[in-house]
Design an enzyme around this catalytic site. Structure first.
Site, PDB file in Angstrom:
ATOM      1  N   LYS A  51      45.476  47.202  45.838  1.00 22.69           N
ATOM      2  CA  LYS A  51      45.576  47.335  47.295  1.00 22.69           C
ATOM      3  C   LYS A  51      45.070  48.673  47.818  1.00 22.69           C
ATOM      4  CE  LYS A  51      46.557  44.291  49.103  1.00 22.69           C
ATOM      5  NZ  LYS A  51      45.583  43.188  49.356  1.00 22.69           N
ATOM      6  N   HIS A 113      42.144  46.923  37.475  1.00 20.53           N
ATOM      7  CA  HIS A 113      43.232  47.768  37.987  1.00 20.53           C
ATOM      8  C   HIS A 113      43.870  48.560  36.845  1.00 20.53           C
ATOM      9  CE1 HIS A 113      43.005  46.178  41.980  1.00 20.53           C
ATOM     10  NE2 HIS A 113      43.525  45.005  41.712  1.00 20.53           N
ATOM     11  N   SER A 143      50.984  48.246  51.619  1.00 23.39           N
ATOM     12  CA  SER A 143      50.061  47.146  51.372  1.00 23.39           C
ATOM     13  C   SER A 143      50.463  46.356  50.123  1.00 23.39           C
ATOM     14  CB  SER A 143      48.646  47.706  51.210  1.00 23.39           C
ATOM     15  OG  SER A 143      47.720  46.655  51.134  1.00 23.39           O
TER      16      SER A 143
END
Length: 299
Positions: A51, A113, A143
């Protein structure tokens, strides 16, 4: 190619400790193949904490390289197939590794990620270019909270205050935000092929950041072309675009919260109480005291 259909019985996963960070099986079940992944020298790895603007930068890169050459991809192939998520493993769907191995494009754009210490070694060995995006912790936690509310392959986030404490303790999928952003920042000091971008800079002046990106990639993209890309990658345009807004991926309940929610800097002010903000600032100062990385919480 349309989106995927998921197996019927997917339930929210439990967190477990994996290689020193919190993870869920959807990102570790194919671990051996992830670690053995063979990068090529011209691969571009897009690395972020979840995010932080991953899809935004992925889309900009995709437009820079393939916007003109293959315009039909823009309307028929969702971004998660154009830029595979390397460690993603969902039952009955192709794994991220399989999608990356089959990418027909050169360069291959691949997203991860994973924190810096878990990135497959071949990316460093092949001296691949890495584009990292960091987003300030306050907007990032907001987020991520809304994302976990609607995404069934992430754990149940609990209420906002519980989630904020979880974030500070670093018990999120992909580990602590602090270690993630600082890990790649430190790596940049010894590995020159990292382009470290800040989400806030991109919101402030997307055109300038696209220009810097082109310069890092050695692309001689005309000013007109850059302008077109900047417009196409505008948040509102991407939010409406079925190929970039993840509406074709059924692991997310977009009725709870859209995948692309606001894309703003400073939305944290609508979530943090005064007490939460003070506690967070205090904790942040301690966690970030040994790094030269500076992030803005407003622009």
């Amino acid at each position: 190619m349309e989106g995927f259909n998921l197996p019927e019985k997917m339930s929210r996963p439990e967190l477990f400790d994996f290689e020193g960070i919190s993870m869920v099986p959807y990102f570790t079940d194919n671990w051996e193949n992830v670690q053995k992944f063979q990068a090529r020298p011209d691969d571009i790895l897009i690395a972020t904490y979840p995010k932080a603007g991953t899809t935004w930068v992925s889309y900009i890169l995709d437009l820079l390289y393939f916007g003109n050459m293959e315009p039909e991809r823009q309307t028929s192939v969702p971004i998660y197939l154009r830029v595979p998520f390397l460690e993603m493993t969902i039952p009955e769907l192709p794994t991220g590794v399989e999608l990356a191995d089959k990418l027909p494009t050169t360069p291959r754009l691949i997203k991860t990620h994973l924190p810096v210490q878990l990135v497959p070694k071949s990316f460093w060995e092949q001296n691949c270019r890495v584009v990292y995006v960091a987003r300030n912790a306050k907007d990032n936690v907001v987020s991520y909270y809304h994302f976990e509310r609607m995404n069934i392959i992430q754990p149940e986030p609990g209420d906002w205050n519980t989630y904020l404490q979880t974030f500070m303790s670093g018990k999120n999928v992909f580990g602590p935000w602090y270690d993630h952003v600082c890990g790649f920042w430190e790596k940049k000091q010894t590995y020159s092929n990292i382009h470290y971008m800040l989400f806030e800079d991109m919101v402030e002046d997307t055109g300038r950041e696209v220009e810097r990106l082109c310069s890092f990639l050695g692309l001689s993209t005309s000013a007109e072309e850059r302008e077109r890309i900047t417009q196409g990658a505008h948040f509102d345009a991407m939010k409406q675009n079925k190929m970039t807004n993840y509406s074709t991926l059924p692991i997310m309940d977009l009725k709870i919260s859209p995948f692309m929610r606001k894309g703003k800097v400073g939305d944290w002010k609508n979530h943090f109480t005064v007490a939460q903000n003070e506690q967070f600032d205090e904790h942040y100062k301690r966690r970030m005291k040994n790094t030269t990385l500076r992030l803005r919480t407003e622009i």
